[in-house]
Design a protein around this motif. Structure first.
Motif, PDB file in Angstrom:
ATOM      1  N   CYS A   1      26.779   2.638  11.724  1.00  0.00           N
ATOM      2  CA  CYS A   1      26.940   3.962  11.125  1.00  0.00           C
ATOM      3  C   CYS A   1      27.935   3.941   9.966  1.00  0.00           C
ATOM      4  O   CYS A   1      29.115   3.634  10.165  1.00  0.00           O
ATOM      5  N   TRP A   2      27.437   4.269   8.763  1.00  0.00           N
ATOM      6  CA  TRP A   2      28.282   4.339   7.574  1.00  0.00           C
ATOM      7  C   TRP A   2      28.236   5.765   7.016  1.00  0.00           C
ATOM      8  O   TRP A   2      27.196   6.421   7.078  1.00  0.00           O
ATOM      9  N   LEU A   3      29.362   6.193   6.466  1.00  0.00           N
ATOM     10  CA  LEU A   3      29.452   7.521   5.862  1.00  0.00           C
ATOM     11  C   LEU A   3      29.963   7.431   4.434  1.00  0.00           C
ATOM     12  O   LEU A   3      30.742   6.536   4.103  1.00  0.00           O
ATOM     13  N   ILE A   4      29.562   8.398   3.614  1.00  0.00           N
ATOM     14  CA  ILE A   4      30.070   8.548   2.255  1.00  0.00           C
ATOM     15  C   ILE A   4      30.911   9.818   2.244  1.00  0.00           C
ATOM     16  O   ILE A   4      30.407  10.909   2.527  1.00  0.00           O
ATOM     17  N   ILE A   5      32.201   9.659   1.948  1.00  0.00           N
ATOM     18  CA  ILE A   5      33.110  10.802   1.882  1.00  0.00           C
ATOM     19  C   ILE A   5      33.989  10.637   0.655  1.00  0.00           C
ATOM     20  O   ILE A   5      34.683   9.629   0.524  1.00  0.00           O
TER      21      ILE A   5
ATOM     22  N   GLY B   1      34.424   0.322   0.958  1.00  0.00           N
ATOM     23  CA  GLY B   1      34.124   0.258  -0.470  1.00  0.00           C
ATOM     24  C   GLY B   1      33.872   1.619  -1.082  1.00  0.00           C
ATOM     25  O   GLY B   1      34.136   2.651  -0.473  1.00  0.00           O
ATOM     26  N   GLU B   2      33.334   1.579  -2.299  1.00  0.00           N
ATOM     27  CA  GLU B   2      33.045   2.793  -3.057  1.00  0.00           C
ATOM     28  C   GLU B   2      31.536   2.985  -3.132  1.00  0.00           C
ATOM     29  O   GLU B   2      30.776   2.035  -2.975  1.00  0.00           O
ATOM     30  N   ILE B   3      31.134   4.210  -3.403  1.00  0.00           N
ATOM     31  CA  ILE B   3      29.712   4.485  -3.616  1.00  0.00           C
ATOM     32  C   ILE B   3      29.455   4.571  -5.113  1.00  0.00           C
ATOM     33  O   ILE B   3      30.286   5.102  -5.855  1.00  0.00           O
ATOM     34  N   ASP B   4      28.350   4.020  -5.553  1.00  0.00           N
ATOM     35  CA  ASP B   4      27.925   4.178  -6.946  1.00  0.00           C
ATOM     36  C   ASP B   4      27.391   5.602  -7.038  1.00  0.00           C
ATOM     37  O   ASP B   4      26.273   5.889  -6.604  1.00  0.00           O
ATOM     38  N   SER B   5      28.183   6.519  -7.583  1.00  0.00           N
ATOM     39  CA  SER B   5      27.830   7.937  -7.576  1.00  0.00           C
ATOM     40  C   SER B   5      26.535   8.230  -8.325  1.00  0.00           C
ATOM     41  O   SER B   5      25.872   9.228  -8.049  1.00  0.00           O
ATOM     42  N   ALA B   6      26.163   7.361  -9.258  1.00  0.00           N
ATOM     43  CA  ALA B   6      24.912   7.566  -9.996  1.00  0.00           C
ATOM     44  C   ALA B   6      23.691   7.390  -9.095  1.00  0.00           C
ATOM     45  O   ALA B   6      22.595   7.837  -9.446  1.00  0.00           O
ATOM     46  N   THR B   7      23.867   6.754  -7.938  1.00  0.00           N
ATOM     47  CA  THR B   7      22.725   6.507  -7.051  1.00  0.00           C
ATOM     48  C   THR B   7      22.568   7.575  -5.970  1.00  0.00           C
ATOM     49  O   THR B   7      21.594   7.547  -5.224  1.00  0.00           O
ATOM     50  N   ILE B   8      23.516   8.513  -5.894  1.00  0.00           N
ATOM     51  CA  ILE B   8      23.422   9.584  -4.896  1.00  0.00           C
ATOM     52  C   ILE B   8      22.429  10.626  -5.401  1.00  0.00           C
ATOM     53  O   ILE B   8      22.574  11.135  -6.512  1.00  0.00           O
ATOM     54  N   PRO B   9      21.417  10.956  -4.608  1.00  0.00           N
ATOM     55  CA  PRO B   9      20.456  11.980  -5.033  1.00  0.00           C
ATOM     56  C   PRO B   9      21.170  13.306  -5.282  1.00  0.00           C
ATOM     57  O   PRO B   9      22.070  13.688  -4.528  1.00  0.00           O
ATOM     58  N   LYS B  10      20.790  13.983  -6.345  1.00  0.00           N
ATOM     59  CA  LYS B  10      21.417  15.269  -6.680  1.00  0.00           C
ATOM     60  C   LYS B  10      21.079  16.322  -5.649  1.00  0.00           C
ATOM     61  O   LYS B  10      21.899  17.123  -5.271  1.00  0.00           O
ATOM     62  N   LYS B  11      19.840  16.329  -5.188  1.00  0.00           N
ATOM     63  CA  LYS B  11      19.398  17.284  -4.179  1.00  0.00           C
ATOM     64  C   LYS B  11      18.610  16.531  -3.129  1.00  0.00           C
ATOM     65  O   LYS B  11      17.853  15.635  -3.453  1.00  0.00           O
ATOM     66  N   ARG B  12      18.780  16.934  -1.921  1.00  0.00           N
ATOM     67  CA  ARG B  12      17.941  16.377  -0.862  1.00  0.00           C
ATOM     68  C   ARG B  12      16.647  17.154  -0.835  1.00  0.00           C
ATOM     69  O   ARG B  12      16.638  18.370  -0.982  1.00  0.00           O
TER      70      ARG B  12
ATOM     71  N   GLU C   1      21.172   3.979  -1.547  1.00  0.00           N
ATOM     72  CA  GLU C   1      20.024   3.491  -0.775  1.00  0.00           C
ATOM     73  C   GLU C   1      20.469   2.510   0.314  1.00  0.00           C
ATOM     74  O   GLU C   1      19.967   2.537   1.434  1.00  0.00           O
ATOM     75  N   ASP C   2      21.429   1.652  -0.012  1.00  0.00           N
ATOM     76  CA  ASP C   2      21.903   0.672   0.964  1.00  0.00           C
ATOM     77  C   ASP C   2      22.744   1.332   2.050  1.00  0.00           C
ATOM     78  O   ASP C   2      22.618   1.007   3.232  1.00  0.00           O
ATOM     79  N   VAL C   3      23.595   2.266   1.656  1.00  0.00           N
ATOM     80  CA  VAL C   3      24.459   2.946   2.633  1.00  0.00           C
ATOM     81  C   VAL C   3      23.615   3.782   3.598  1.00  0.00           C
ATOM     82  O   VAL C   3      23.878   3.807   4.798  1.00  0.00           O
ATOM     83  N   SER C   4      22.592   4.436   3.073  1.00  0.00           N
ATOM     84  CA  SER C   4      21.795   5.338   3.918  1.00  0.00           C
ATOM     85  C   SER C   4      21.013   4.597   5.001  1.00  0.00           C
ATOM     86  O   SER C   4      20.555   5.219   5.956  1.00  0.00           O
ATOM     87  N   LYS C   5      20.882   3.293   4.897  1.00  0.00           N
ATOM     88  CA  LYS C   5      20.191   2.504   5.930  1.00  0.00           C
ATOM     89  C   LYS C   5      21.039   2.366   7.198  1.00  0.00           C
ATOM     90  O   LYS C   5      20.531   2.025   8.256  1.00  0.00           O
ATOM     91  N   HIS C   6      22.316   2.631   7.086  1.00  0.00           N
ATOM     92  CA  HIS C   6      23.247   2.485   8.212  1.00  0.00           C
ATOM     93  C   HIS C   6      23.401   3.845   8.899  1.00  0.00           C
ATOM     94  O   HIS C   6      24.407   4.533   8.720  1.00  0.00           O
TER      95      HIS C   6
END
Length: 134
Positions: free
Chosen positions: A22-26, A78-89, A11-16
């Motif tokens: 601009c932040w990305l999760i890879i 940093g790292e992403i808390d993978s439990a917070t990534i939505p399974k499906k958009r 939720e925090d990363v997606s605000k950028h």
């Protein structure tokens, strides 16, 4: 990468998700690529299109070089808390525009949708006025 790495919530990363922020999760990692927007070979829009989601597939599908992968370390935050990534958009179907066979500009259609009922009303009032018996 430091051992005291920061862990971010999706939720925090997606605000950028703007050119100036601009932040990305890879691959489970978070990258602040804001300063790379103008230098990205594919353009900043490519990076923006990968915000607000796990961009791993987007990144891997392009086939980035080893030097591009090394360059990513510079932007790692940093790292992403993978439990917070939505399974499906959530799929939101595109809004279907009304059929417009003659390609009339949208603003003309909107004006006509507004004016035609007024013209009909005006015509009805005029007919009523002139056909009214005293």
């Amino acid at each position: 990468m430091a051992s005291d790495r920061k862990v971010y919530l999706f939720e925090d990363v997606s605000k950028h998700s703007k050119t100036e922020d601009c932040w990305l999760i890879i691959s489970g990692k978070v990258y602040d690529v804001t300063s790379f927007m103008d230098d990205h070979p594919g353009g900043g829009e490519v990076l923006l299109s990968s915000t607000g989601k796990d961009a791993t597939n987007d990144f891997e599908d392009v086939g980035h070089s080893d030097s591009a992968r090394e360059l990513m370390e510079k932007y790692y935050i940093g790292e992403i808390d993978s439990a917070t990534i939505p399974k499906k958009r959530a799929y939101i179907p595109p809004q279907q525009a009304p059929y417009n066979p003659d390609k009339t500009p949208e603003f003309v259609i909107k004006i006509l949708q507004f004016l035609v009922p007024l013209l009909i009303l005006g015509l009805a009032l005029a007919v009523r006025h002139f056909t009214k018996k005293d």
